[in-house]
Design an enzyme around this catalytic site. Structure first.
Site, PDB file in Angstrom:
ATOM      1  N   ALA A 135     -18.985   8.861  -1.109  1.00 57.70           N
ATOM      2  CA  ALA A 135     -17.854   8.512  -0.513  1.00 57.70           C
ATOM      3  C   ALA A 135     -17.954   7.526  -0.300  1.00 57.70           C
ATOM      4  O   ALA A 135     -18.007   6.152   0.665  1.00 57.70           O
ATOM      5  CB  ALA A 135     -17.501   8.548   1.002  1.00 57.70           C
ATOM      6  N   GLY A 182     -22.035   6.244   2.004  1.00 62.90           N
ATOM      7  CA  GLY A 182     -21.574   5.454   2.330  1.00 62.90           C
ATOM      8  C   GLY A 182     -20.297   5.424   3.737  1.00 62.90           C
ATOM      9  O   GLY A 182     -19.966   6.813   4.193  1.00 62.90           O
ATOM     10  N   ALA A 203      -1.664   4.219   1.897  1.00 61.75           N
ATOM     11  CA  ALA A 203      -0.702   5.075   1.808  1.00 61.75           C
ATOM     12  C   ALA A 203       0.748   4.609   2.618  1.00 61.75           C
ATOM     13  O   ALA A 203       1.241   4.809   1.170  1.00 61.75           O
ATOM     14  CB  ALA A 203      -0.912   6.904   2.513  1.00 61.75           C
ATOM     15  N   GLY A 258     -15.798   4.389  -1.828  1.00 57.28           N
ATOM     16  CA  GLY A 258     -14.906   4.129  -2.655  1.00 57.28           C
ATOM     17  C   GLY A 258     -14.143   4.488  -3.547  1.00 57.28           C
ATOM     18  O   GLY A 258     -14.300   5.967  -4.080  1.00 57.28           O
ATOM     19  N   ILE A 293     -14.043   6.440   4.659  1.00 55.04           N
ATOM     20  CA  ILE A 293     -13.902   8.683   4.045  1.00 55.04           C
ATOM     21  C   ILE A 293     -15.173   9.054   4.857  1.00 55.04           C
ATOM     22  O   ILE A 293     -15.274   9.766   5.825  1.00 55.04           O
ATOM     23  CB  ILE A 293     -13.380   8.471   2.765  1.00 55.04           C
ATOM     24  N   LYS A 328      -6.068  14.560   7.882  1.00 58.22           N
ATOM     25  CA  LYS A 328      -6.483  14.392   9.572  1.00 58.22           C
ATOM     26  C   LYS A 328      -6.155  15.790  10.363  1.00 58.22           C
ATOM     27  O   LYS A 328      -6.287  15.818  11.799  1.00 58.22           O
ATOM     28  CB  LYS A 328      -5.287  13.820   9.853  1.00 58.22           C
ATOM     29  N   HIS A 374       4.126   3.159  33.451  1.00 59.11           N
ATOM     30  CA  HIS A 374       2.569   2.766  34.139  1.00 59.11           C
ATOM     31  C   HIS A 374       2.894   5.162  34.673  1.00 59.11           C
ATOM     32  O   HIS A 374       3.563   5.013  34.816  1.00 59.11           O
ATOM     33  CB  HIS A 374       2.413   2.133  35.366  1.00 59.11           C
TER      34      HIS A 374
HETATM   35  P1  FAD Z   1      -1.720   9.086  -5.181  1.00 57.90           P
HETATM   36  O1  FAD Z   1      -1.544   9.803  -3.637  1.00 57.90           O
HETATM   37  O2  FAD Z   1      -3.216   8.656  -5.856  1.00 57.90           O
HETATM   38  O3  FAD Z   1      -0.859   9.651  -5.869  1.00 57.90           O
HETATM   39  C1  FAD Z   1      -0.482   9.425  -7.629  1.00 57.90           C
HETATM   40  C2  FAD Z   1       0.237  10.299  -8.002  1.00 57.90           C
HETATM   41  O4  FAD Z   1       0.149   9.877  -9.833  1.00 57.90           O
HETATM   42  C3  FAD Z   1      -1.021  11.529  -7.886  1.00 57.90           C
HETATM   43  O5  FAD Z   1      -0.688  13.005  -7.999  1.00 57.90           O
HETATM   44  C4  FAD Z   1      -1.042  12.181  -9.535  1.00 57.90           C
HETATM   45  O6  FAD Z   1      -1.478  13.125 -10.176  1.00 57.90           O
HETATM   46  C5  FAD Z   1       0.080  11.547 -10.202  1.00 57.90           C
HETATM   47  N1  FAD Z   1      -0.277  10.839 -11.563  1.00 57.90           N
HETATM   48  C6  FAD Z   1      -1.375   9.893 -11.855  1.00 57.90           C
HETATM   49  N2  FAD Z   1      -1.247   9.796 -13.518  1.00 57.90           N
HETATM   50  C7  FAD Z   1      -0.079  10.855 -13.648  1.00 57.90           C
HETATM   51  C8  FAD Z   1       0.262  10.727 -14.965  1.00 57.90           C
HETATM   52  N3  FAD Z   1       0.143   9.609 -15.965  1.00 57.90           N
HETATM   53  N4  FAD Z   1       1.741  11.472 -14.803  1.00 57.90           N
HETATM   54  C9  FAD Z   1       2.163  12.527 -13.772  1.00 57.90           C
HETATM   55  N5  FAD Z   1       1.655  12.138 -12.708  1.00 57.90           N
HETATM   56  C10 FAD Z   1       0.419  10.963 -12.324  1.00 57.90           C
HETATM   57  N6  FAD Z   1      -4.324   6.242   3.689  1.00 57.90           N
HETATM   58  C11 FAD Z   1      -3.716   5.991   4.670  1.00 57.90           C
HETATM   59  O7  FAD Z   1      -3.465   5.047   4.624  1.00 57.90           O
HETATM   60  N7  FAD Z   1      -4.473   7.167   6.104  1.00 57.90           N
HETATM   61  C12 FAD Z   1      -5.327   7.842   5.737  1.00 57.90           C
HETATM   62  O8  FAD Z   1      -5.247   8.328   7.045  1.00 57.90           O
HETATM   63  C13 FAD Z   1      -5.895   8.180   4.742  1.00 57.90           C
HETATM   64  N8  FAD Z   1      -6.220   9.143   4.392  1.00 57.90           N
HETATM   65  C14 FAD Z   1      -7.452   9.376   3.233  1.00 57.90           C
HETATM   66  C15 FAD Z   1      -8.464  10.386   3.938  1.00 57.90           C
HETATM   67  C16 FAD Z   1      -9.043  10.663   2.424  1.00 57.90           C
HETATM   68  C17 FAD Z   1     -10.140  11.905   2.430  1.00 57.90           C
HETATM   69  C18 FAD Z   1      -8.469  10.226   0.567  1.00 57.90           C
HETATM   70  C19 FAD Z   1      -9.190  10.518  -0.461  1.00 57.90           C
HETATM   71  C20 FAD Z   1      -7.727   8.641   0.911  1.00 57.90           C
HETATM   72  C21 FAD Z   1      -6.761   8.401   2.084  1.00 57.90           C
HETATM   73  N9  FAD Z   1      -5.837   7.681   2.788  1.00 57.90           N
HETATM   74  C22 FAD Z   1      -5.740   7.595   3.454  1.00 57.90           C
HETATM   75  C23 FAD Z   1      -5.708   6.817   1.303  1.00 57.90           C
HETATM   76  C24 FAD Z   1      -4.940   7.937  -0.013  1.00 57.90           C
HETATM   77  O9  FAD Z   1      -4.471   8.855   0.396  1.00 57.90           O
HETATM   78  C25 FAD Z   1      -3.897   6.608   0.075  1.00 57.90           C
HETATM   79  O10 FAD Z   1      -3.931   5.093  -0.301  1.00 57.90           O
HETATM   80  C26 FAD Z   1      -2.423   7.359  -0.716  1.00 57.90           C
HETATM   81  O11 FAD Z   1      -2.829   8.379  -1.509  1.00 57.90           O
HETATM   82  C27 FAD Z   1      -2.046   6.473  -2.994  1.00 57.90           C
HETATM   83  O12 FAD Z   1      -0.905   6.649  -2.953  1.00 57.90           O
HETATM   84  P2  FAD Z   1      -0.358   6.479  -4.536  1.00 57.90           P
HETATM   85  O13 FAD Z   1       0.867   7.298  -5.072  1.00 57.90           O
HETATM   86  O14 FAD Z   1      -0.224   4.998  -5.501  1.00 57.90           O
HETATM   87  O15 FAD Z   1      -1.266   7.201  -4.761  1.00 57.90           O
HETATM   88  P1  NAD Z   2     -14.669   2.937   1.707  1.00 60.80           P
HETATM   89  O1  NAD Z   2     -14.764   1.413   1.119  1.00 60.80           O
HETATM   90  O2  NAD Z   2     -14.162   2.578   2.795  1.00 60.80           O
HETATM   91  O3  NAD Z   2     -16.646   2.861   2.061  1.00 60.80           O
HETATM   92  C1  NAD Z   2     -17.304   3.058   0.832  1.00 60.80           C
HETATM   93  C2  NAD Z   2     -18.409   2.808   1.425  1.00 60.80           C
HETATM   94  O4  NAD Z   2     -19.774   2.952   0.951  1.00 60.80           O
HETATM   95  C3  NAD Z   2     -18.582   0.685   1.422  1.00 60.80           C
HETATM   96  O5  NAD Z   2     -19.355   0.792   3.023  1.00 60.80           O
HETATM   97  C4  NAD Z   2     -19.372   0.876   0.412  1.00 60.80           C
HETATM   98  O6  NAD Z   2     -20.561   0.014   0.907  1.00 60.80           O
HETATM   99  C5  NAD Z   2     -20.361   2.121   0.554  1.00 60.80           C
HETATM  100  N1  NAD Z   2     -20.838   2.144  -1.105  1.00 60.80           N
HETATM  101  C6  NAD Z   2     -20.896   1.780  -2.227  1.00 60.80           C
HETATM  102  N2  NAD Z   2     -21.956   2.299  -2.820  1.00 60.80           N
HETATM  103  C7  NAD Z   2     -22.517   2.423  -2.277  1.00 60.80           C
HETATM  104  C8  NAD Z   2     -23.650   3.342  -2.391  1.00 60.80           C
HETATM  105  N3  NAD Z   2     -24.277   2.737  -4.150  1.00 60.80           N
HETATM  106  N4  NAD Z   2     -24.952   3.547  -1.827  1.00 60.80           N
HETATM  107  C9  NAD Z   2     -24.398   3.471  -0.431  1.00 60.80           C
HETATM  108  N5  NAD Z   2     -22.807   3.193  -0.074  1.00 60.80           N
HETATM  109  C10 NAD Z   2     -22.579   2.152  -0.454  1.00 60.80           C
HETATM  110  O7  NAD Z   2     -14.616   3.591   0.610  1.00 60.80           O
HETATM  111  P2  NAD Z   2     -13.962   5.342   0.985  1.00 60.80           P
HETATM  112  O8  NAD Z   2     -14.467   5.413   2.070  1.00 60.80           O
HETATM  113  O9  NAD Z   2     -14.781   5.869  -0.021  1.00 60.80           O
HETATM  114  O10 NAD Z   2     -11.971   4.982   1.127  1.00 60.80           O
HETATM  115  C11 NAD Z   2     -11.310   4.984  -0.374  1.00 60.80           C
HETATM  116  C12 NAD Z   2     -10.189   4.281   0.124  1.00 60.80           C
HETATM  117  O11 NAD Z   2      -9.740   5.758   1.028  1.00 60.80           O
HETATM  118  C13 NAD Z   2     -10.513   3.583   1.089  1.00 60.80           C
HETATM  119  O12 NAD Z   2      -9.882   1.889   0.524  1.00 60.80           O
HETATM  120  C14 NAD Z   2      -9.614   3.396   2.751  1.00 60.80           C
HETATM  121  O13 NAD Z   2      -8.828   2.680   2.531  1.00 60.80           O
HETATM  122  C15 NAD Z   2      -8.844   4.378   1.509  1.00 60.80           C
HETATM  123  N6  NAD Z   2      -8.570   5.684   2.631  1.00 60.80           N
HETATM  124  C16 NAD Z   2      -7.998   5.230   4.111  1.00 60.80           C
HETATM  125  C17 NAD Z   2      -8.016   6.462   5.050  1.00 60.80           C
HETATM  126  C18 NAD Z   2      -7.425   5.379   6.411  1.00 60.80           C
HETATM  127  O14 NAD Z   2      -7.080   4.723   6.388  1.00 60.80           O
HETATM  128  N7  NAD Z   2      -7.849   6.149   7.933  1.00 60.80           N
HETATM  129  C19 NAD Z   2      -9.182   7.502   5.430  1.00 60.80           C
HETATM  130  C20 NAD Z   2     -10.036   7.719   4.037  1.00 60.80           C
HETATM  131  C21 NAD Z   2      -9.139   7.025   2.714  1.00 60.80           C
END
Ligand code: FAD
Ligand code: NAD
Length: 482
Positions: free
Chosen positions: A279, A188, A330, A281, A192, A58, A454
């Site tokens: 990206a 993808g 998150a 998944g 993302i 963000k 408004h």
């Molecule tokens: P994580 O945030 O993955 O945290 C897990 C933690 O556990 C990590 O710090 C890891 O190091 C630690 N860990 C793992 N195994 C061990 C172990 N054995 N011992 C000690 N520590 C360990 N979601 C949204 O809702 N809004 C968004 O805008 C959004 N944007 C995103 C953008 C990107 C680029 C990405 C990649 C993801 C985004 N997400 C977003 C998804 C969001 O980041 C995840 O859903 C969220 O972080 C998951 O939270 P979690 O606590 O389950 O796991």
């Molecule tokens: P995603 O599941 O949103 O999208 C992955 C896309 O890749 C899908 O459209 C899928 O059909 C496509 N795909 C899969 N395999 C492919 C291939 N071999 N060739 C071409 N296309 C292919 O996953 P993401 O964008 O990687 O995000 C991962 C997770 O992180 C999501 O579950 C999302 O909820 C979370 N996330 C959330 C936010 C947010 O809330 N704003 C932002 C970023 C990430």
């Protein structure tokens, strides 16, 4: 003598750190183990979300949006800017500063709430025992009445395009480019792909998104997805649907590039990029987390199996966030963390999995909650739809930011709101008003009878609710009712 806690949380992402803080607030002695090391090899709390996910993405979306505003949208306000230039390293450094502020913030919250943050890798070796391996290799055993697994998720990679974090990157690498790639490929067209593709497209990259599915954003209401495809394509994202990536070749030249091979409806294709973001998944992460002897069950996709209250099959062991079923978001993990903590303190808290909001932070934002038309049709539910375009909103026009619409769906018999789907500026914040309304089982009429300030973008929600019952004021009604 092993350290003893009421609760040990493994992982300090949004699911884990929120669970730990809430447990401590409820009087349970709590530790949270985290193995993440930042660029300076320091332990940081906050997981994917704060370090390489929600927050840094963000930060870059906001910076790149301001660049587009300065470059393209100021002249109409009478503001003349002679030359707009982008300093990418400064943008990345600002992002890092925001990340640092928030991860330090979590550490502060741990201290304030008396959560022990422990650096190292945690492994569940018995249902009440966690082995911590510190970064210097030393080990200690901790015992706990309850364990909460919150180890999160990691990006999926695919064989045709192996990640080298230089030319072919995952979402983490895509947050670190030090210059704008001329030709950027994204595999993808999911959340993302669209968010990070937008960042670099706004800064001038030619962006091509290759998506395997034939439908764009299949989880999104069709009308909203169609509008999104139109707007994002106009912004310069070349989105190719039905494109199955089959292979790739890295060039050996000093300035690296990659040729991606894919197949679409027209046959075999090749395209060359300077950088490629994969990206496709994320997958649950449980590496070195569980000793087999404990017997924690996982499903066929590797998620830790839990019930609606996030209990695993082993008594007193819970799992929350991305490592369990449901959307990888998150806020979903945070709510699960709170639920588990409160249940440990004998409260009856339950996550409402029917009302998990989703947002894609492109501009305009795409946000939705509840059911869409396609889902309701499949279920045979009768419903009314009210839509309101931002082009008819005084506030949106005043801001020169009037793309998109609000779509509200209400049950035809009870008028209860079943879903809300928005594409527009500030859609995430607008949607939240409807999430609250739906949490209280509001009807479209309830929203129609509520006074909205408004001029505000939220008036579009009011009008969409009125439109669902055929009496919008500021737009013609498809069905007119008294
Ligand atoms: P994580 O945030 O993955 O945290 C897990 C933690 O556990 C990590 O710090 C890891 O190091 C630690 N860990 C793992 N195994 C061990 C172990 N054995 N011992 C000690 N520590 C360990 N979601 C949204 O809702 N809004 C968004 O805008 C959004 N944007 C995103 C953008 C990107 C680029 C990405 C990649 C993801 C985004 N997400 C977003 C998804 C969001 O980041 C995840 O859903 C969220 O972080 C998951 O939270 P979690 O606590 O389950 O796991
Ligand atoms: P995603 O599941 O949103 O999208 C992955 C896309 O890749 C899908 O459209 C899928 O059909 C496509 N795909 C899969 N395999 C492919 C291939 N071999 N060739 C071409 N296309 C292919 O996953 P993401 O964008 O990687 O995000 C991962 C997770 O992180 C999501 O579950 C999302 O909820 C979370 N996330 C959330 C936010 C947010 O809330 N704003 C932002 C970023 C990430």
């Amino acid at each position: 003598m092993a350290k003893q806690y009421d609760v040990v949380v493994i992982g300090s992402g949004p699911a884990g750190y929120v669970a730990a803080i809430r447990c401590a607030q409820l009087g349970l002695s709590t530790a949270c183990i985290e193995k993440w090391l930042n660029k300076e090899a320091k332990t940081v709390f906050g997981g994917t979300c704060l370090n390489v996910g929600c927050i840094p993405s963000k930060a870059l979306l906001d910076s790149s949006h301001k660049y587009v505003e300065a470059q393209q949208h100021m002249a109409v306000h009478g503001i003349k800017i002679d030359k707009v230039a982008m300093d990418v390293p400064t943008m990345i450094a600002r992002k890092d500063k925001v990340v640092n502020q928030l991860t330090v913030g979590v550490k502060g919250l741990f201290t304030a709430n008396q959560v022990d943050g422990i650096a190292g890798q945690g492994k569940l070796i018995a249902k009440d025992k966690v082995l911590v391996t510190a970064h210097d290799g030393s080990q200690e055993e901790i015992t706990a009445k309850y364990v909460i697994l919150a180890s999160g998720s990691v990006p999926v990679d695919i064989p045709p395009t192996p990640i080298d974090q230089e030319t072919v990157v995952d979402s983490t690498g895509a947050l670190e480019f030090q210059e704008v790639p001329k030709r950027l490929g994204v595999i993808g067209a999911g959340v993302i792909g669209l968010e990070l593709g937008s960042v670099w497209a706004r800064l001038g990259a030619e962006v091509t998104v290759l998506e395997a599915l034939g439908d764009f954003l299949p989880a999104v209401d069709r009308q909203i997805a169609k509008e999104a495809l139109k707007i994002l394509s106009r912004q310069g994202l070349h989105i190719k649907l039905g494109a199955r990536v089959t292979g790739s070749k890295l060039s050996k030249a000093a300035k690296k590039s990659i040729t991606v091979e894919y197949t679409d409806a027209e046959g075999d294709q090749k395209v060359q990029f300077d950088k490629l973001i994969v990206a496709v998944g994320r997958r649950p992460y449980t590496e070195a987390l569980l000793d087999d002897s404990v017997g924690i069950e996982k499903d066929e996709r590797g998620f830790i199996r839990v019930n609606d209250q996030c209990a695993t099959n082993i008594p007193n062991v819970y799992a929350v966030g991305d490592v369990v079923r449901g959307p990888m978001l998150a806020h979903k993990g945070m709510e699960e963390g709170v639920m588990v903590a409160e249940r440990l303190a004998d409260k009856k808290t339950q996550v409402n999995y029917d009302l998990v909001p989703s947002v894609i932070y492109t501009h305009p934002e795409i946000a939705w909650v509840g059911k869409n038309e396609e889902e309701l049709q499949a279920a045979g539910t009768e419903y009314n739809v009210g839509t309101f375009p931002f082009a008819a909103s005084g506030r949106a026009l005043a801001a020169n930011d009037a793309e998109g619409m609000v779509k509200l769906i209400a049950d035809a018999k009870t008028d209860r709101i079943l879903g809300c789907h928005i594409i527009g500026a500030s859609a995430a914040d607008l949607l939240q008003e409807m999430v609250i309304a739906m949490e209280f089982s509001a009807s479209a009429e309830d929203i129609g009878l509520t006074m909205f300030s408004h001029p505000a973008l939220s008036e579009a929600l009011h009008e969409a609710a009125l439109a669902a019952n055929g009496h919008a004021i500021h737009i013609g009604n498809r069905k007119r009712r008294k």
